[in-house]
Design an enzyme around this catalytic site. Structure first.
Site, PDB file in Angstrom:
ATOM      1  N   THR A 142      -6.243  -4.838   9.331  1.00 24.83           N
ATOM      2  CA  THR A 142      -7.371  -4.406   8.507  1.00 24.83           C
ATOM      3  C   THR A 142      -8.304  -5.562   8.207  1.00 24.83           C
ATOM      4  O   THR A 142      -7.863  -6.696   8.092  1.00 24.83           O
ATOM      5  CB  THR A 142      -6.813  -3.845   7.188  1.00 24.83           C
ATOM      6  OG1 THR A 142      -6.117  -2.650   7.478  1.00 24.83           O
ATOM      7  CG2 THR A 142      -7.895  -3.554   6.174  1.00 24.83           C
ATOM      8  N   VAL A 196      -3.558   8.743   6.128  1.00 21.62           N
ATOM      9  CA  VAL A 196      -4.607   7.860   5.607  1.00 21.62           C
ATOM     10  C   VAL A 196      -3.927   6.782   4.765  1.00 21.62           C
ATOM     11  O   VAL A 196      -3.022   7.089   3.986  1.00 21.62           O
ATOM     12  CB  VAL A 196      -5.618   8.651   4.746  1.00 21.62           C
ATOM     13  CG1 VAL A 196      -6.614   7.712   4.082  1.00 21.62           C
ATOM     14  CG2 VAL A 196      -6.360   9.678   5.600  1.00 21.62           C
ATOM     15  N   GLY A 197      -4.365   5.542   4.938  1.00 24.79           N
ATOM     16  CA  GLY A 197      -3.775   4.441   4.177  1.00 24.79           C
ATOM     17  C   GLY A 197      -4.572   4.100   2.937  1.00 24.79           C
ATOM     18  O   GLY A 197      -5.345   4.921   2.425  1.00 24.79           O
ATOM     19  N   ASP A 198      -4.394   2.881   2.469  1.00 24.91           N
ATOM     20  CA  ASP A 198      -5.040   2.448   1.229  1.00 24.91           C
ATOM     21  C   ASP A 198      -6.486   2.019   1.425  1.00 24.91           C
ATOM     22  O   ASP A 198      -7.233   1.930   0.452  1.00 24.91           O
ATOM     23  CB  ASP A 198      -4.259   1.258   0.627  1.00 24.91           C
ATOM     24  CG  ASP A 198      -4.169   0.085   1.607  1.00 24.91           C
ATOM     25  OD1 ASP A 198      -3.993   0.340   2.820  1.00 24.91           O
ATOM     26  OD2 ASP A 198      -4.278  -1.067   1.162  1.00 24.91           O
ATOM     27  N   THR A 229      -4.867  -5.762   2.379  1.00 25.22           N
ATOM     28  CA  THR A 229      -4.343  -5.446   3.708  1.00 25.22           C
ATOM     29  C   THR A 229      -2.821  -5.446   3.660  1.00 25.22           C
ATOM     30  O   THR A 229      -2.221  -6.330   3.063  1.00 25.22           O
ATOM     31  CB  THR A 229      -4.809  -6.467   4.763  1.00 25.22           C
ATOM     32  OG1 THR A 229      -3.996  -6.307   5.934  1.00 25.22           O
ATOM     33  CG2 THR A 229      -4.701  -7.902   4.287  1.00 25.22           C
TER      34      THR A 229
HETATM   35  N1  ASP Z   1      -3.661  -1.170   4.911  1.00 27.03           N
HETATM   36  C1  ASP Z   1      -3.869  -0.536   6.174  1.00 27.03           C
HETATM   37  C2  ASP Z   1      -3.283   0.836   6.171  1.00 27.03           C
HETATM   38  O1  ASP Z   1      -2.179   1.011   5.689  1.00 27.03           O
HETATM   39  C3  ASP Z   1      -3.256  -1.257   7.301  1.00 27.03           C
HETATM   40  C4  ASP Z   1      -3.627  -2.684   7.416  1.00 27.03           C
HETATM   41  O2  ASP Z   1      -3.794  -3.376   6.412  1.00 27.03           O
HETATM   42  O3  ASP Z   1      -3.765  -3.124   8.559  1.00 27.03           O
HETATM   43  O4  ASP Z   1      -3.902   1.714   6.717  1.00 27.03           O
END
Ligand code: ASP
Length: 314
Positions: free
Chosen positions: A178, A207-209, A229
Site C-alpha cells: 500500500t 475491502v481492507g483498511d 499499511t
Molecule cells: N492495508 C492494505 C489492505 O489490507 C494492504 C497493505 O497495506 O498493503 O488492504
C-alpha cells in the site's frame, strides 16, 4: 516568516529482505520514493493545499509498478485488480473514498473527487466507476495494471491456498505494498491519503483498511494526519489511524509516542503486522512499524529529505 510545511510518504510495510534485494531494484524503489515525496513537497512549497500535495505524492507511487497500488496492484482470486483508496482533509474533517474499483488509473484522484464533488464519503465498485465516468474519468483496461510479478505471486498463493504473501523470489513479497502520504501545508492544513490493491488472492469483494476513514486514513487540523499499511483486517478492528489521533487529542501524547504505542503495542499484541506514517500540526514526522521494513520518505519542516527502507535504518 513563512509557516512550516512538511510531507511524509510510505510505499508499504512488511518483511523486506535485504539479502534478497538487488541493487537495481532498491535504486528504482528509492528513486520512486524520492519522486513521490518531491512531487508532494513542490505543491506545498508553492503554497498549495495539503490535500493536493498528498494526492500528487500518491499518484507517483500509483503510476509505478513497484508498489501495490494503481499499476502494479496485486491480483484477486479471479485475476483482476480491485483497488481501494481514501483521502481526508483536516480543516473540516472532510473525506472521500472508493473501494473495489477496477478501471480507474489513479484511484486516489477519484477519492478526492468523491470528497469534493459528491455528498458521500465512500463509493464502491461499479457505482464508484459510474461516478468517475460521469466526472470525465477515462476507462482504463485491466491490462494496464497487470504485471508479470503479480501474476506469479497469485499463482504461488493459489498453490498454497493463502491470502497473505509468503516467500518467493521477490525481496519484498511478504510486504503490504500500500502507498500513502501525509502533509502539512503553509495554511496549517493537515491531509492524508492512502491507496492500495489490497491483498493477493482476495475474494468476495474483500475491502481492507485503506478506504476506511479512521482505520487507514485520518486527518484533523491542529492534531495529526495518518496513513497506514499492513494487514487491513487488524487495522480496521483497531481503528488504527483514528486511535493515533485520539491518543494525541485526549492524552496529549506526541506524534511518535502515539504512533509507537498503537503499532508496537496494542496492534502488535493482536497480531497485526504493519506500520504507519503520521505528521503533527508542527510538521513533526513519525514513521512507526512492527515489521522488518517500510518503504518511506519525508521532507521535514527544515527542508531535510530522508528515504529509508529497512526498520533498522536510522
Ligand atoms: N492495508 C492494505 C489492505 O489490507 C494492504 C497493505 O497495506 O498493503 O488492504
Amino acid at each position: 516568516m513563512s509557516k512550516p510545511f512538511s510531507i511524509a510518504i510510505h510505499g508499504g510495510a512488511g518483511t523486506i529482505l535485504r539479502e534478497q534485494m538487488t541493487p537495481e531494484l532498491e535504486a528504482q524503489i528509492r528513486r520512486d520514493l524520492e519522486s513521490s515525496v518531491k512531487a508532494g513537497y513542490q505543491v506545498l512549497a508553492n503554497g498549495g493545499d495539503a490535500l493536493d500535495a498528498v494526492v500528487a505524492a500518491v499518484k507517483v507511487l500509483e503510476d509505478s509498478p513497484h508498489f501495490n497500488a494503481g499499476k502494479g496492484s496485486v491480483l484477486t482470486n479471479k485475476e483482476m485488480v480491485e483497488m481501494d483508496a481514501s483521502v481526508m482533509h483536516g480543516k473540516e474533517m472532510n473525506a472521500g473514498a472508493v473501494a473495489g474499483v477496477r478501471h480507474i488509473r489513479n484511484p486516489i484522484e477519484l477519492a478526492r473527487d468523491v470528497m469534493l464533488n459528491s455528498n458521500h464519503v465512500l463509493l464502491i465498485g461499479e457505482g464508484a466507476e459510474e461516478f468517475a465516468f460521469e466526472h470525465g474519468y477515462e476507462y482504463t483496461e485491466q491490462d494496464y495494471f497487470y504485471t508479470d510479478r503479480r501474476y506469479e505471486q497469485l499463482q504461488s498463493m493459489k498453490e498454497k491456498g493463502l491470502f497473505a504473501l509468503s516467500e518467493s523470489k521477490y525481496p519484498d513479497d511478504s510486504k503490504h505494498g500500500t502507498v500513502g502520504a501525509v502533509a502539512l501545508d503553509q495554511q496549517g492544513n493537515l491531509a492524508a491519503a492512502t491507496s492500495t490493491g489490497g491483498v493477493t488472492n482476495k475474494k468476495y469483494g474483500r475491502v481492507g483498511d485503506s478506504s476506511i476513514i479512521g482505520a487507514g486514513t485520518f486527518a484533523e487540523n491542529g492534531n495529526v494526519a495518518v496513513s497506514t499499511t499492513g494487514m487491513g483486517e487488524f487495522f480496521i478492528r483497531k481503528c488504527v489511524a483514528g486511535d493515533v489521533a485520539a491518543r494525541m487529542r485526549y492524552l496529549g501524547e506526541d506524534v511518535v509516542t502515539a504512533s509507537e504505542t498503537v503499532i508496537n503495542g496494542e496492534l502488535k499484541a493482536m497480531g497485526g503486522e504493519g506500520g504507519l506514517i503520521a505528521l503533527d500540526a508542527s510538521g513533526n514526522i513519525s514513521y512507526a512499524m512492527n515489521s522488518s521494513g517500510m518503504y518511506r520518505a519525508g521532507i521535514d519542516a527544515h527542508g531535510a529529505m530522508e528515504i529509508k527502507i529497512y526498520a533498522a535504518e536510522k
